[in-house]
Design a protein around this motif. Structure first.
Motif, PDB file in Angstrom:
ATOM      1  N   GLN A  84      12.731   1.377  -5.355  1.00 32.26           N
ATOM      2  CA  GLN A  84      12.661   2.803  -5.004  1.00 32.26           C
ATOM      3  C   GLN A  84      12.313   2.976  -3.526  1.00 32.26           C
ATOM      4  OE1 GLN A  84       9.754   3.692  -8.018  1.00 32.26           O
ATOM      5  NE2 GLN A  84      11.217   4.755  -9.313  1.00 32.26           N
ATOM      6  N   LEU A  85      11.424   2.115  -3.028  1.00 31.51           N
ATOM      7  CA  LEU A  85      11.074   2.209  -1.605  1.00 31.51           C
ATOM      8  C   LEU A  85      12.277   1.868  -0.734  1.00 31.51           C
ATOM      9  CD1 LEU A  85       9.207   2.486   0.828  1.00 31.51           C
ATOM     10  CD2 LEU A  85       8.312   0.204   0.370  1.00 31.51           C
ATOM     11  N   LEU A  86      12.977   0.782  -1.086  1.00 32.97           N
ATOM     12  CA  LEU A  86      14.152   0.372  -0.305  1.00 32.97           C
ATOM     13  C   LEU A  86      15.183   1.483  -0.208  1.00 32.97           C
ATOM     14  CD1 LEU A  86      15.264  -3.256  -1.218  1.00 32.97           C
ATOM     15  CD2 LEU A  86      14.878  -2.270   1.055  1.00 32.97           C
ATOM     16  N   LEU A  87      15.405   2.137  -1.364  1.00 31.68           N
ATOM     17  CA  LEU A  87      16.458   3.164  -1.422  1.00 31.68           C
ATOM     18  C   LEU A  87      16.052   4.461  -0.731  1.00 31.68           C
ATOM     19  CD1 LEU A  87      17.634   2.605  -5.101  1.00 31.68           C
ATOM     20  CD2 LEU A  87      18.908   2.077  -3.012  1.00 31.68           C
ATOM     21  N   SER A  88      14.758   4.631  -0.473  1.00 30.65           N
ATOM     22  CA  SER A  88      14.333   5.917   0.086  1.00 30.65           C
ATOM     23  C   SER A  88      13.638   5.766   1.438  1.00 30.65           C
ATOM     24  CB  SER A  88      13.383   6.613  -0.905  1.00 30.65           C
ATOM     25  OG  SER A  88      12.201   5.849  -1.056  1.00 30.65           O
ATOM     26  N   GLU A  89      13.853   4.614   2.091  1.00 33.43           N
ATOM     27  CA  GLU A  89      13.129   4.341   3.343  1.00 33.43           C
ATOM     28  C   GLU A  89      13.332   5.380   4.440  1.00 33.43           C
ATOM     29  OE1 GLU A  89      12.095  -0.309   4.108  1.00 33.43           O
ATOM     30  OE2 GLU A  89      14.097   0.394   4.677  1.00 33.43           O
ATOM     31  N   GLU A 107      13.771   8.558   3.966  1.00 31.70           N
ATOM     32  CA  GLU A 107      13.284   9.900   3.588  1.00 31.70           C
ATOM     33  C   GLU A 107      11.908  10.153   4.192  1.00 31.70           C
ATOM     34  OE1 GLU A 107      13.319  10.110  -0.680  1.00 31.70           O
ATOM     35  OE2 GLU A 107      15.475   9.636  -0.756  1.00 31.70           O
ATOM     36  N   THR A 108      11.621  11.437   4.372  1.00 34.36           N
ATOM     37  CA  THR A 108      10.324  11.814   4.939  1.00 34.36           C
ATOM     38  C   THR A 108       9.225  11.610   3.900  1.00 34.36           C
ATOM     39  OG1 THR A 108      11.488  13.461   6.212  1.00 34.36           O
ATOM     40  CG2 THR A 108       9.103  13.732   6.072  1.00 34.36           C
ATOM     41  N   LEU A 109       8.087  11.142   4.354  1.00 37.95           N
ATOM     42  CA  LEU A 109       6.946  10.980   3.449  1.00 37.95           C
ATOM     43  C   LEU A 109       6.294  12.329   3.204  1.00 37.95           C
ATOM     44  CD1 LEU A 109       4.592   8.005   4.406  1.00 37.95           C
ATOM     45  CD2 LEU A 109       5.608   8.482   2.198  1.00 37.95           C
ATOM     46  N   LYS A 110       5.963  12.601   1.946  1.00 39.42           N
ATOM     47  CA  LYS A 110       5.251  13.858   1.642  1.00 39.42           C
ATOM     48  C   LYS A 110       3.884  13.820   2.319  1.00 39.42           C
ATOM     49  CE  LYS A 110       7.076  14.805  -2.976  1.00 39.42           C
ATOM     50  NZ  LYS A 110       7.344  13.504  -3.613  1.00 39.42           N
ATOM     51  N   PRO A 111       3.409  14.969   2.840  1.00 42.51           N
ATOM     52  CA  PRO A 111       2.137  14.960   3.579  1.00 42.51           C
ATOM     53  C   PRO A 111       0.968  14.395   2.773  1.00 42.51           C
ATOM     54  CG  PRO A 111       3.213  17.102   3.777  1.00 42.51           C
ATOM     55  CD  PRO A 111       4.047  16.292   2.827  1.00 42.51           C
ATOM     56  N   GLN A 112       0.899  14.710   1.459  1.00 40.14           N
ATOM     57  CA  GLN A 112      -0.244  14.180   0.680  1.00 40.14           C
ATOM     58  C   GLN A 112      -0.159  12.655   0.574  1.00 40.14           C
ATOM     59  OE1 GLN A 112       2.255  16.270  -0.264  1.00 40.14           O
ATOM     60  NE2 GLN A 112       1.929  16.563  -2.473  1.00 40.14           N
ATOM     61  N   VAL A 113       1.075  12.137   0.415  1.00 41.38           N
ATOM     62  CA  VAL A 113       1.245  10.688   0.305  1.00 41.38           C
ATOM     63  C   VAL A 113       0.889  10.038   1.645  1.00 41.38           C
ATOM     64  CG1 VAL A 113       2.874   8.798  -0.127  1.00 41.38           C
ATOM     65  CG2 VAL A 113       3.022  10.912  -1.468  1.00 41.38           C
ATOM     66  N   LEU A 144       0.836  -1.216   0.000  1.00 39.86           N
ATOM     67  CA  LEU A 144       0.000   0.000   0.000  1.00 39.86           C
ATOM     68  C   LEU A 144       0.868   1.261   0.000  1.00 39.86           C
ATOM     69  CD1 LEU A 144      -2.901  -1.180   2.339  1.00 39.86           C
ATOM     70  CD2 LEU A 144      -3.051  -0.680  -0.122  1.00 39.86           C
ATOM     71  N   LEU A 145       2.019   1.180   0.677  1.00 42.05           N
ATOM     72  CA  LEU A 145       2.916   2.343   0.658  1.00 42.05           C
ATOM     73  C   LEU A 145       3.489   2.546  -0.749  1.00 42.05           C
ATOM     74  CD1 LEU A 145       4.257   4.640   2.135  1.00 42.05           C
ATOM     75  CD2 LEU A 145       6.070   3.087   2.869  1.00 42.05           C
ATOM     76  N   MET A 146       3.849   1.432  -1.396  1.00 37.18           N
ATOM     77  CA  MET A 146       4.382   1.536  -2.760  1.00 37.18           C
ATOM     78  C   MET A 146       3.328   2.134  -3.681  1.00 37.18           C
ATOM     79  SD  MET A 146       6.343  -2.105  -2.834  1.00 37.18           S
ATOM     80  CE  MET A 146       6.074  -2.389  -4.571  1.00 37.18           C
ATOM     81  N   GLN A 147       2.080   1.688  -3.499  1.00 37.02           N
ATOM     82  CA  GLN A 147       1.037   2.170  -4.402  1.00 37.02           C
ATOM     83  C   GLN A 147       0.698   3.637  -4.151  1.00 37.02           C
ATOM     84  OE1 GLN A 147      -2.929   1.683  -4.684  1.00 37.02           O
ATOM     85  NE2 GLN A 147      -2.926   0.991  -6.808  1.00 37.02           N
ATOM     86  N   THR A 148       0.507   4.003  -2.884  1.00 31.63           N
ATOM     87  CA  THR A 148       0.123   5.390  -2.611  1.00 31.63           C
ATOM     88  C   THR A 148       1.287   6.357  -2.911  1.00 31.63           C
ATOM     89  OG1 THR A 148       0.516   4.927  -0.286  1.00 31.63           O
ATOM     90  CG2 THR A 148      -1.750   5.031  -0.961  1.00 31.63           C
ATOM     91  N   GLY A 149       2.525   5.868  -2.739  1.00 30.28           N
ATOM     92  CA  GLY A 149       3.672   6.737  -3.013  1.00 30.28           C
ATOM     93  C   GLY A 149       4.187   6.605  -4.438  1.00 30.28           C
ATOM     94  N   GLU A 150       3.502   5.792  -5.246  1.00 26.41           N
ATOM     95  CA  GLU A 150       3.894   5.553  -6.635  1.00 26.41           C
ATOM     96  C   GLU A 150       5.371   5.189  -6.776  1.00 26.41           C
ATOM     97  OE1 GLU A 150       2.505   8.964  -8.800  1.00 26.41           O
ATOM     98  OE2 GLU A 150       0.434   8.546  -8.225  1.00 26.41           O
ATOM     99  N   MET A 151       5.785   4.171  -6.011  1.00 26.18           N
ATOM    100  CA  MET A 151       7.180   3.716  -6.136  1.00 26.18           C
ATOM    101  C   MET A 151       7.200   2.201  -6.231  1.00 26.18           C
ATOM    102  SD  MET A 151       8.201   4.919  -2.314  1.00 26.18           S
ATOM    103  CE  MET A 151       6.840   5.026  -1.167  1.00 26.18           C
ATOM    104  N   ASN A 152       8.252   1.678  -6.893  1.00 27.89           N
ATOM    105  CA  ASN A 152       8.403   0.232  -6.925  1.00 27.89           C
ATOM    106  C   ASN A 152       9.228  -0.196  -5.713  1.00 27.89           C
ATOM    107  OD1 ASN A 152      11.136   0.534  -7.531  1.00 27.89           O
ATOM    108  ND2 ASN A 152      10.738   0.564  -9.732  1.00 27.89           N
ATOM    109  N   SER A 153       9.465  -1.512  -5.575  1.00 26.99           N
ATOM    110  CA  SER A 153      10.066  -1.959  -4.317  1.00 26.99           C
ATOM    111  C   SER A 153      11.502  -1.463  -4.162  1.00 26.99           C
ATOM    112  CB  SER A 153       9.963  -3.472  -4.173  1.00 26.99           C
ATOM    113  OG  SER A 153      10.767  -4.102  -5.104  1.00 26.99           O
TER     114      SER A 153
END
Ligand code: GLN
Length: 278
Positions: free
Chosen positions: A40-45, A47-53, A29-38
């Motif tokens: 991209q998520l691993l490499l940016s874990e 980082e702060t989540l954007k408020p809209q995301v 669900l995080l990958m989908q709402t943040g529009e990232m693949n796995s």
């Protein structure tokens, strides 16, 4: 809040709500709402989540906590290696149903193929995409289901017709292959299903009446009128239903009947050939 923190928080909440695959679901669900693949998520874990995301993610997690199936939140499910849109108007395509498609595949090239109770269209569209039939038709009683099936056909660039019909009601002509994964759960069993299924999937797609076998009886009784001579009928079945479904086929002029098991070793597919044209 970092992505990792949001993920951990969501995982804990889902686990507390009794969701079996809490980590996987929280991550998807995080990958989908943040529009990232796995990756991209691993490499940016960190980082702060954007408020809209974060807001979108929280909304998705709250729904999953209520046991809304993951696929109704993401709006998609893969089947036969192909992406399908889903909504609460259709059953979520199951891996078990891939056994049904695989059994029918060798019989569909250049043939006329009809799928009854098509739902999302996953069966007929996979066959159309993978086997090049000369005609692919799907029917469903639900107009809402058919609009999802049409949307899937378009997204997959597949030629298929969809007809609103209570089984054969509006079906014209004969087909070489008829295939169906009809509703096959006994009515009294539905209340015992997992909440994701019981509370959110369409009961119309699950309920096979008092003994779960109503649709097999109705389809087998009329299949002879809609099959070409030597035509094939393929069913997905519940694990306990092979005996009855095989008898219906035998009593209605079918031969060369096979029962195929799924990966769990349970009877899952029954198919046979129409021997005497009616
Ligand atoms: N044919 C669809 C599927 O297999 C829907 C089946 C149903 O509604 N029972 O997913």
């Amino acid at each position: 809040m970092t992505k990792r923190e949001a993920l951990r928080q969501a995982q804990a909440e889902l686990a507390a709500a009794g969701i079996a695959d809490a980590y996987t679901d929280a991550r998807l669900l995080l990958m989908q709402t943040g529009e990232m693949n796995s990756s991209q998520l691993l490499l940016s874990e960190n980082e702060t989540l954007k408020p809209q995301v974060y807001a979108r993610y929280r909304a998705a997690i709250l729904r999953r906590r209520e046991h809304v199936p993951l696929q109704y939140i993401t709006g998609e499910q893969e089947f036969m290696g192909l992406p399908f849109f889903v909504s609460p108007a259709v059953l979520i395509p199951r891996q078990d149903t891939e056994h049904l498609v695989e059994a029918a595949m060798p019989y569909c090239k250049g043939k006329r193929v009809l799928d009854l109770c098509t739902g999302s269209g996953c069966i007929i569209l996979s066959l159309a995409k993978l086997c090049k039939p000369c005609l692919a038709v799907g029917t469903d009683i639900s107009q809402e289901a058919l609009s999802i099936a049409k949307k899937n056909a378009k997204a997959l660039s597949v030629e298929a017709e969809f007809v609103q019909s209570d089984l054969f009601e509006n079906v014209v002509g004969r087909y070489d292959v008829i295939i169906s994964n009809p509703p096959y759960i006994r009515t009294d069993e539905i209340s015992t299903l997992m909440p994701e299924v019981r509370d959110y999937e369409p009961h119309m797609a699950l309920d096979g009446d008092a003994d779960g076998l109503c649709f097999y009886r109705r389809i087998v009784a009329k299949a002879g009128e809609h099959l070409t001579e030597g035509g094939m009928l393929f069913f997905e079945i519940g694990a306990e239903q092979a005996g009855e479904v095989v008898s219906y086929l035998e009593e209605n002029g079918f031969g060369e009947i096979f029962v195929k098991k799924d990966y769990a070793g349970l009877d899952r597919v029954v198919y046979g050939r129409l021997m005497d044209k009616q």
